[in-house]
Design an enzyme around this catalytic site. Structure first.
Site, PDB file in Angstrom:
ATOM      1  N   TRP A 162      -2.520  -3.649  -7.323  1.00  0.00           N
ATOM      2  CA  TRP A 162      -1.757  -2.570  -6.673  1.00  0.00           C
ATOM      3  C   TRP A 162      -0.694  -1.988  -7.597  1.00  0.00           C
ATOM      4  CZ3 TRP A 162      -4.293  -0.292  -3.192  1.00  0.00           C
ATOM      5  CH2 TRP A 162      -5.062  -0.993  -2.253  1.00  0.00           C
ATOM      6  N   ASP A 200       7.163  -1.996  -4.066  1.00  0.00           N
ATOM      7  CA  ASP A 200       6.106  -1.967  -3.055  1.00  0.00           C
ATOM      8  C   ASP A 200       6.066  -3.340  -2.396  1.00  0.00           C
ATOM      9  OD1 ASP A 200       3.779  -1.951  -1.577  1.00  0.00           O
ATOM     10  OD2 ASP A 200       2.470  -1.298  -3.217  1.00  0.00           O
ATOM     11  N   LYS A 217      -0.288  -4.241   7.124  1.00  0.00           N
ATOM     12  CA  LYS A 217      -0.328  -5.619   6.658  1.00  0.00           C
ATOM     13  C   LYS A 217       0.519  -6.494   7.593  1.00  0.00           C
ATOM     14  CE  LYS A 217      -2.655  -3.831   3.312  1.00  0.00           C
ATOM     15  NZ  LYS A 217      -2.182  -3.406   2.015  1.00  0.00           N
TER      16      LYS A 217
HETATM   17  C1  LIG Z   1      -2.673  -2.304   1.027  1.00  0.00           C
HETATM   18  C2  LIG Z   1      -1.716  -2.045  -0.059  1.00  0.00           C
HETATM   19  C3  LIG Z   1      -1.548  -0.766  -0.591  1.00  0.00           C
HETATM   20  C4  LIG Z   1      -2.368   0.431  -0.142  1.00  0.00           C
HETATM   21  O1  LIG Z   1      -2.078   0.762   1.162  1.00  0.00           O
HETATM   22  P1  LIG Z   1      -2.721   2.062   1.861  1.00  0.00           P
HETATM   23  O2  LIG Z   1      -2.028   2.071   3.188  1.00  0.00           O
HETATM   24  O3  LIG Z   1      -4.194   1.837   1.959  1.00  0.00           O
HETATM   25  O4  LIG Z   1      -2.393   3.228   1.037  1.00  0.00           O
HETATM   26  C5  LIG Z   1      -0.611  -0.591  -1.584  1.00  0.00           C
HETATM   27  N1  LIG Z   1       0.128  -1.612  -2.030  1.00  0.00           N
HETATM   28  C6  LIG Z   1      -0.018  -2.865  -1.551  1.00  0.00           C
HETATM   29  C7  LIG Z   1       0.825  -3.970  -2.094  1.00  0.00           C
HETATM   30  C8  LIG Z   1      -0.941  -3.113  -0.542  1.00  0.00           C
HETATM   31  O5  LIG Z   1      -1.082  -4.354  -0.048  1.00  0.00           O
END
Ligand SMILES: *Cc1c(COP(=O)(O)O)cnc(C)c1O
Length: 359
Positions: A101, A171, A195
């Site tokens: 990511w 993030d 998540k």
């Molecule tokens: C799932 C995830 C993403 C992407 O998320 P989307 O909602 O599909 O854009 C980005 N960063 C991390 C750490 C993730 O777990």
């Protein structure tokens, strides 16, 4: 009957939250209307949004000078929104590469600025975090971006990088609200909902007020954090239903002891699974012990030819969605806040039995 659902996202939600949604689906608090039928400009929805925000502030003990923005975009859209909003004319930004990511954020960041990869663990196959002493930060960078929990690679930061006066942008999608976090160390935090927060369709931004400035010229208006904040996250119709459910999850966390209690439960669940993996002959997780994620636990079978049998039998035993991400293969157990200890215990019991039969 609810299965134990180990999906990385969209992920399992607390059963009591799902029950509240079910109870109030047709009639929210005596209004005769469901939340997904309420105008986002109605007093009812204003109340929901306000309470959701206050509960989040309380959970995080968020300092007053941090703003909350509810975004319709997934976490991925912030890889564009961050440079568009935070570069403010500066051509340089630092990025830390620790897995899938954070790498995706780097690729996207390159469209807007000179990306300096200040540290990377690619040569370790993303299995251990690069130590702070090795980071080559640019003191003139507009920000430092990193991902504090790599959902696919299963590495997690249990420390906050020291980056001087440059704003730290993180993030936190896959471990947001999994334990207490000192938000005052960050310039900006973002997290996708599906998540550890609620259903898909929403992401959250926490941003220090001095960083909230009009975005670069040409930025699509919905991607401007400054104007989105000043419109109370309602430049256009927000994902009202998802915000409501996220708010119910925040109330569930508060009721269950807050982030302190989440942290204890999450550590207990993860240690149960890691201790099992480490003594096993059949399964392995190759992340360095101190960097292992408490939320997303990837593992491989010694015999990859057994993967499909494992997944099929696990599914039949009510242990769902254990397939690893397509880029790394194998298996992955995501054990977010809503996964009870019994779910992890059931998984370990199943894996023990599977190893006895196939090991
Ligand atoms: C799932 C995830 C993403 C992407 O998320 P989307 O909602 O599909 O854009 C980005 N960063 C991390 C750490 C993730 O777990």
């Amino acid at each position: 009957m609810r299965a134990f659902n180990f999906s990385a996202g969209p992920a399992t939600l607390p059963t009591t939250v799902m029950e509240t949604v079910q109870e109030q689906l047709l009639d929210w608090q005596g209004t005769g209307m469901g939340v997904m039928e309420l105008s986002h400009r109605s007093p009812e929805f204003a109340h929901i949004l306000n309470e959701t925000e206050l509960d989040l502030r309380e959970l995080l003990a968020l300092p007053d000078h941090y703003r909350i923005i509810f975004c319709q975009e997934g976490a991925s859209a912030h890889w564009d929104m961050i440079p568009l909003n935070l570069l403010q004319g500066n051509p340089y930004a630092d990025y830390i590469e620790t897995g899938y990511w954070s790498y995706r954020a780097i690729e996207e960041g390159r469209r807007y600025c000179n990306v300096n990869i200040a540290a990377s663990n690619r040569s370790d196959h993303f299995s251990a975090l690069p130590e702070m002493g090795e980071w080559r930060l640019n003191p003139k960078a507009a920000y430092v971006h990193y991902c504090s929990n790599e959902t696919i690679d299963g590495v997690e930061f249990f420390w906050t990088p020291e980056v001087g006066n440059v704003p730290l942008v993180v993030d936190m999608s896959s471990h947001f609200l999994s334990r207490p976090m000192d938000i005052s160390k960050f310039g900006m935090v973002y997290a996708g909902a599906q998540k550890n927060i609620g259903p898909a369709g929403l992401s959250l931004v926490l941003i220090r007020d001095d960083l909230l400035k009009p975005a670069a010229p040409g930025t699509p208006f919905l991607m401007d954090y400054h104007s989105q904040f000043h419109a109370h996250s309602m430049l256009n119709t927000p994902p009202t239903f998802t915000i409501w459910v996220a708010g119910l999850v925040f109330k569930w966390i508060k009721k269950n002891g807050g982030l302190q209690q989440m942290a204890l439960r999450n550590a207990q669940k993860a240690h149960l699974l890691y201790d099992f993996l480490d003594q096993s002959e059949l399964y392995r997780n190759s992340v360095k012990a101190q960097d292992r994620s408490l939320m997303n636990i990837p593992f491989h079978l010694r015999e990859p030819s057994l993967d499909e049998v494992f997944l099929k039998e696990a599914d039949r035993a009510g242990l769902k969605q254990l397939r690893g991400h397509r880029v790394v293969g194998g298996m992955r157990a995501s054990i977010y806040n809503a996964m009870p200890l019994e779910g992890v215990q059931a998984l370990v019991n199943f894996m023990t039995d599977f190893e006895r039969r196939y090991g």
